[in-house]
Design a protein around this motif. Structure first.
Motif, short mmCIF file in Angstrom:
data_model
loop_
_atom_site.label_atom_id
_atom_site.label_comp_id
_atom_site.label_asym_id
_atom_site.label_seq_id
_atom_site.Cartn_x
_atom_site.Cartn_y
_atom_site.Cartn_z
N VAL A 1 8.08 -8.41 9.66
CA VAL A 1 7.54 -7.36 8.79
C VAL A 1 6.70 -6.37 9.60
O VAL A 1 6.82 -5.15 9.43
N SER A 2 5.86 -6.88 10.47
CA SER A 2 4.98 -6.01 11.26
C SER A 2 5.79 -5.07 12.16
O SER A 2 5.54 -3.86 12.19
N LEU A 3 6.76 -5.63 12.88
CA LEU A 3 7.56 -4.80 13.79
C LEU A 3 8.44 -3.82 13.01
O LEU A 3 8.57 -2.65 13.41
N LEU A 4 9.03 -4.26 11.92
CA LEU A 4 9.87 -3.35 11.15
C LEU A 4 9.04 -2.23 10.52
O LEU A 4 9.48 -1.07 10.46
N ASN A 5 7.83 -2.54 10.10
CA ASN A 5 6.95 -1.52 9.56
C ASN A 5 6.54 -0.52 10.64
O ASN A 5 6.49 0.68 10.40
N ASP A 6 6.27 -1.02 11.85
CA ASP A 6 5.98 -0.12 12.98
C ASP A 6 7.17 0.81 13.22
O ASP A 6 7.00 2.01 13.44
N LYS B 1 7.74 6.89 7.98
CA LYS B 1 7.05 6.50 6.74
C LYS B 1 6.98 4.97 6.67
O LYS B 1 7.98 4.29 6.92
N ALA B 2 5.81 4.45 6.31
CA ALA B 2 5.63 2.99 6.20
C ALA B 2 6.58 2.40 5.16
O ALA B 2 7.01 3.10 4.23
N LEU B 3 6.87 1.13 5.31
CA LEU B 3 7.68 0.42 4.32
C LEU B 3 6.94 0.37 2.98
O LEU B 3 5.70 0.34 2.95
N SER B 4 7.68 0.32 1.90
CA SER B 4 7.07 0.24 0.57
C SER B 4 6.38 -1.11 0.39
O SER B 4 6.68 -2.08 1.09
#
Length: 98
Positions: free
Chosen positions: A19-24, A34-37
């Motif tokens: 989640v952290s890497l995909l959000n980055d 844009k950040a993940l929802s």
């Protein structure tokens, strides 16, 4: 030392890294800027863990996840064989070019 490992989205440590890497990645211009929802942040790893057609690979340096590759099984109609679709590839800025 850099380790490459298959991630388990059902494992809390791996789930947090995914989640952290995909959000980055999502916040980077390559990922749309844009950040993940909130929904995605909350449900992503649960949804991934329920799939049997994905492979998630993490690059880990000294215990910190620094790279991510999300892959999903697809199918080649031309070859009449399964294939692995590389869907997301992300490397943290601190480790690019190494």
């Amino acid at each position: 030392m850099l380790d490459i490992k298959f991630a388990d989205p059902g494992n809390p440590v791996d789930a947090n890294a995914i989640v952290s890497l995909l959000n980055d990645y999502a916040q980077h211009p390559m990922g749309g800027g844009k950040a993940l929802s909130e929904y995605t942040l909350k449900h992503l790893t649960q949804k991934l863990a329920a799939r049997d057609d994905c492979v998630i690979i993490l690059a880990v340096d000294s215990g910190k996840a620094v790279g991510l590759c999300n892959c999903f099984e697809g199918f080649s109609t031309f070859a009449s064989k399964p294939l692995l679709n590389i869907h997301d590839v992300y490397v943290s800025a601190s480790h690019r070019g190494l």
